[in-house]
Design a protein around this motif. Sequence first.
Motif, short mmCIF file in Angstrom:
data_model
loop_
_atom_site.label_atom_id
_atom_site.label_comp_id
_atom_site.label_asym_id
_atom_site.label_seq_id
_atom_site.Cartn_x
_atom_site.Cartn_y
_atom_site.Cartn_z
N HIS A 74 0.81 -1.22 0.00
CA HIS A 74 0.00 0.00 0.00
C HIS A 74 0.84 1.28 0.00
CE1 HIS A 74 -3.53 -2.45 0.59
NE2 HIS A 74 -2.92 -3.04 1.59
N GLU A 77 0.09 4.23 -2.74
CA GLU A 77 -1.16 4.96 -2.54
C GLU A 77 -1.18 5.73 -1.21
OE1 GLU A 77 -4.02 1.38 -0.98
OE2 GLU A 77 -2.84 1.09 -2.81
N THR A 78 -0.30 5.41 -0.29
CA THR A 78 -0.33 6.01 1.04
C THR A 78 0.73 7.08 1.24
OG1 THR A 78 -1.08 3.86 1.84
CG2 THR A 78 -0.42 5.44 3.50
#
Length: 92
Positions: A74, A77-78
Motif C-alpha cells: 500500500h 497509494e499512502t
Amino acid sequence: ELRPKFAQDLILSVPLRDLGITSGEPMRINNQQGFEVRAKATGPAGKPVSLVQWLQFGSNSVFTRIVAVVETDHWDETFTRFREVRDGIERR
C-alpha cells in the motif's frame, strides 16, 4: 555532519524486525532544515512494511520526528497522504 547519522540511528530504534535503511537525504520541511530516511522491515503480522521518518530541525537542538509505516503493498497509494500529514503539522 551529525544529522544523517542521528536520523539513521533514530529510525533503527523503530521496533520492527529485519529493519534496513533504503535511502536518506537532507530536505526542507516547512521552510526548515530536515532529513528523510526510508526503510523496509517486517511488520508485527510478518508482512513486509515500508516506512519513512522525517526529522524537522529547529533552534536550540529541538526537532520534530514523524514516523509513518504501511504494508509495502500500500506504499504508493499512502505515501502522498503521509506527506500531506507531515506538511500539515505546524510548530509553535
